[in-house]
Design an enzyme around this catalytic site. Structure first.
Site, PDB file in Angstrom:
ATOM      1  N   HIS A   1       7.086   5.769   1.747  1.00 51.62           N
ATOM      2  CA  HIS A   1       7.716   4.643   1.398  1.00 51.62           C
ATOM      3  C   HIS A   1       8.665   5.076   0.158  1.00 51.62           C
ATOM      4  O   HIS A   1       9.891   4.462  -0.149  1.00 51.62           O
ATOM      5  CB  HIS A   1       6.746   3.544   0.771  1.00 51.62           C
ATOM      6  CG  HIS A   1       5.946   2.824   1.725  1.00 51.62           C
ATOM      7  ND1 HIS A   1       4.483   3.076   1.548  1.00 51.62           N
ATOM      8  CD2 HIS A   1       6.231   2.049   2.658  1.00 51.62           C
ATOM      9  CE1 HIS A   1       3.877   2.115   2.730  1.00 51.62           C
ATOM     10  NE2 HIS A   1       5.199   1.788   3.210  1.00 51.62           N
TER      11      HIS A   1
ATOM     12  N   GLN B   1      10.469   0.931  16.080  1.00 49.06           N
ATOM     13  CA  GLN B   1      10.909  -0.114  15.310  1.00 49.06           C
ATOM     14  C   GLN B   1      12.442   0.195  15.018  1.00 49.06           C
ATOM     15  O   GLN B   1      13.054  -0.745  14.595  1.00 49.06           O
ATOM     16  CB  GLN B   1       9.666  -0.240  14.292  1.00 49.06           C
ATOM     17  CG  GLN B   1      10.148  -0.791  12.942  1.00 49.06           C
ATOM     18  CD  GLN B   1       9.195  -1.131  11.880  1.00 49.06           C
ATOM     19  OE1 GLN B   1       8.120  -1.683  12.156  1.00 49.06           O
ATOM     20  NE2 GLN B   1       9.262  -0.452  10.619  1.00 49.06           N
TER      21      GLN B   1
ATOM     22  N   LYS C   1       9.105   7.291  10.886  1.00 50.14           N
ATOM     23  CA  LYS C   1       7.647   7.364  11.342  1.00 50.14           C
ATOM     24  C   LYS C   1       7.581   6.142  12.536  1.00 50.14           C
ATOM     25  O   LYS C   1       6.558   6.550  13.228  1.00 50.14           O
ATOM     26  CB  LYS C   1       7.147   6.958  10.064  1.00 50.14           C
ATOM     27  CG  LYS C   1       5.648   6.293  10.389  1.00 50.14           C
ATOM     28  CD  LYS C   1       4.698   7.416  10.581  1.00 50.14           C
ATOM     29  CE  LYS C   1       3.093   7.010  10.378  1.00 50.14           C
ATOM     30  NZ  LYS C   1       3.010   5.738  11.082  1.00 50.14           N
TER      31      LYS C   1
ATOM     32  N   ALA D   1       0.905  -1.103  -0.025  1.00 51.44           N
ATOM     33  CA  ALA D   1      -0.070  -0.003   0.101  1.00 51.44           C
ATOM     34  C   ALA D   1       0.953   1.187   0.086  1.00 51.44           C
ATOM     35  O   ALA D   1       0.858   1.988   0.875  1.00 51.44           O
ATOM     36  CB  ALA D   1      -1.098   0.031   1.179  1.00 51.44           C
ATOM     37  N   LEU D   2       1.721   1.226  -1.061  1.00 48.61           N
ATOM     38  CA  LEU D   2       2.966   2.444  -1.054  1.00 48.61           C
ATOM     39  C   LEU D   2       2.291   3.724  -1.072  1.00 48.61           C
ATOM     40  O   LEU D   2       1.349   3.960  -1.796  1.00 48.61           O
ATOM     41  CB  LEU D   2       3.738   1.827  -2.111  1.00 48.61           C
ATOM     42  CG  LEU D   2       4.270   0.607  -2.279  1.00 48.61           C
ATOM     43  CD1 LEU D   2       5.348   0.573  -3.246  1.00 48.61           C
ATOM     44  CD2 LEU D   2       5.239   0.330  -0.950  1.00 48.61           C
ATOM     45  N   HIS D   3       3.065   4.669  -0.263  1.00 52.56           N
ATOM     46  CA  HIS D   3       2.517   5.956  -0.356  1.00 52.56           C
ATOM     47  C   HIS D   3       4.117   6.865  -0.590  1.00 52.56           C
ATOM     48  O   HIS D   3       5.174   6.178  -0.578  1.00 52.56           O
ATOM     49  CB  HIS D   3       1.993   6.428   0.881  1.00 52.56           C
ATOM     50  CG  HIS D   3       2.335   5.942   2.175  1.00 52.56           C
ATOM     51  ND1 HIS D   3       3.502   6.321   2.646  1.00 52.56           N
ATOM     52  CD2 HIS D   3       2.048   4.991   2.851  1.00 52.56           C
ATOM     53  CE1 HIS D   3       4.025   6.035   3.818  1.00 52.56           C
ATOM     54  NE2 HIS D   3       2.773   4.976   3.840  1.00 52.56           N
TER      55      HIS D   3
ATOM     56  N   SER E   1       0.694   7.372   5.840  1.00 49.66           N
ATOM     57  CA  SER E   1       0.718   5.912   6.382  1.00 49.66           C
ATOM     58  C   SER E   1      -0.374   5.072   5.717  1.00 49.66           C
ATOM     59  O   SER E   1      -1.358   5.885   5.124  1.00 49.66           O
ATOM     60  CB  SER E   1       0.198   5.914   7.906  1.00 49.66           C
ATOM     61  OG  SER E   1      -0.267   4.710   8.432  1.00 49.66           O
TER      62      SER E   1
HETATM   63  P1  AMP Z   1       5.185  -0.181   6.572  1.00 45.56           P
HETATM   64  O1  AMP Z   1       4.797  -0.370   4.898  1.00 45.56           O
HETATM   65  O2  AMP Z   1       4.224   0.641   7.144  1.00 45.56           O
HETATM   66  O3  AMP Z   1       5.738  -1.302   7.277  1.00 45.56           O
HETATM   67  O4  AMP Z   1       6.556   0.738   6.214  1.00 45.56           O
HETATM   68  C1  AMP Z   1       7.385   0.527   5.428  1.00 45.56           C
HETATM   69  C2  AMP Z   1       8.659   1.541   5.809  1.00 45.56           C
HETATM   70  O5  AMP Z   1       8.291   2.687   5.449  1.00 45.56           O
HETATM   71  C3  AMP Z   1       8.976   1.487   7.382  1.00 45.56           C
HETATM   72  O6  AMP Z   1      10.420   1.585   7.575  1.00 45.56           O
HETATM   73  C4  AMP Z   1       8.274   2.724   7.804  1.00 45.56           C
HETATM   74  O7  AMP Z   1       8.716   3.351   8.948  1.00 45.56           O
HETATM   75  C5  AMP Z   1       8.518   3.457   6.423  1.00 45.56           C
HETATM   76  N1  AMP Z   1       7.439   4.668   6.256  1.00 45.56           N
HETATM   77  C6  AMP Z   1       6.260   4.641   6.663  1.00 45.56           C
HETATM   78  N2  AMP Z   1       5.554   5.835   6.594  1.00 45.56           N
HETATM   79  C7  AMP Z   1       6.566   6.689   6.391  1.00 45.56           C
HETATM   80  C8  AMP Z   1       6.267   8.188   6.465  1.00 45.56           C
HETATM   81  N3  AMP Z   1       5.247   8.765   6.657  1.00 45.56           N
HETATM   82  N4  AMP Z   1       7.643   8.719   6.295  1.00 45.56           N
HETATM   83  C9  AMP Z   1       8.765   7.785   6.225  1.00 45.56           C
HETATM   84  N5  AMP Z   1       8.712   6.501   6.299  1.00 45.56           N
HETATM   85  C10 AMP Z   1       7.691   5.967   6.358  1.00 45.56           C
END
Ligand code: AMP
Length: 279
Positions: A34, A152, A148, A29-31, A184
């Protein structure tokens, strides 16, 4: 873009791939948050690997796992647009875990005892299990994680060092929407009204930051709690200012000169987290 569904095929491919290799583990669910990690990995490495895996062992709440957003086709289109040379690891749970899908038990040096670790039992053991597995299996030279998820990031840095893995862990700044809401994948689950309210998390952090040096931390807590009591569509789960290295809560009686504020709040059933450096 090359997509690999098994670690074996990917590891074989990587044995001939140009180094340094940068890895960006995600749950999809990339934004733009990511994408900032991916861009940085592309700048600093010859090869880039993105994993997309919704890791079941890090979900303490079954409904959260069932409802976790999934947009794999769009994710792959986005990745392809960024660069053709990106490698994508897209496993099913059995490729990561074999037949028994369960977390290992790591010594996380107490970093999992507070905040997200306290509220989401077993969450960080699940995270540590999957990330340690990826780092051991693919040996990236660098792995990129967002601030974020600051707790973790610290825990991953800890296991990387304690397992003496060769990867350099790189923390990247939080990417925000225009109104300050930290990007997020879970934001897509918010209703339009909840989405408007969600920027209050960042507002709460900013209230803390603008008063941090003026009043004792105890008074900041009262201020932030009062702010969330005024906005009753959002329910504060915790607001804590902690030492950014140990995550131990700072002295309540002193103004904040160094510390990071951490916040978690519910909008309906959706739980969001954020954090901000107070110095
Ligand atoms: P996730 O897919 O939520 O597990 O996130 C994957 C990676 O992207 C993790 O290292 C998160 O901390 C990072 N990430 C998620 N949202 C953000 C954001 N808004 N800004 C920077 N890094 C992010």
């Amino acid at each position: 873009m090359k997509v690999f569904k098994t670690s074996q095929s990917l590891a074989e491919y990587l044995s001939n791939e140009t180094r340094p290799l940068g890895m960006v583990p995600t749950m999809g669910a990339l934004h733009l948050g990511h994408l900032s990690l991916i861009e940085r990995a592309l700048q600093e490495n010859q090869s880039v690997l993105i994993s997309i895996f919704v890791n079941p062992t890090q979900f303490n709440d079954k409904n959260d796992l069932i409802n976790y957003p999934n947009s794999i086709d769009e994710d792959l289109l986005q990745i392809e647009k960024i660069s053709e040379k990106i490698l994508v690891y897209l496993p099913k749970a059995d490729d990561v875990y074999g037949n028994i899908v369960e977390a290992k038990s790591f010594d996380l040096a107490g970093l999992d005892q507070m905040m997200e670790g306290e509220k989401r039992s077993g969450h960080f053991q699940g995270v540590a299990t999957v990330v340690a597995h990826f780092l051991k299996t693919f040996s990236p030279d660098r792995a990129y994680f967002g601030e974020k998820d600051f707790q973790q990031l610290l825990i991953i840095d800890h296991i990387n060092r304690s397992l003496k893995l060769k990867t350099k862990i790189i923390g990247c700044p939080v990417v925000r929407e225009k109104d300050g809401l930290a990007m997020s994948s879970r934001n897509s689950l918010l209703t339009a009204d909840q989405r408007k309210q969600a920027s209050k998390l960042f507002e709460g952090l900013q209230i803390a930051k603008s008063n941090a040096k003026k009043v004792p931390y105890r008074s900041l807590k009262i201020m932030v709690n009062a702010f969330f009591e005024k906005h009753n569509k959002i329910t504060l789960d915790y607001f804590i200012i902690a030492d950014p290295n140990t995550l131990k809560e700072i002295d309540l009686e002193q103004p904040v000169h160094q510390g990071r504020a951490f916040i978690a709040a519910y909008l309906g059933k959706i739980r969001l987290i954020d954090n901000l450096d107070m110095s």
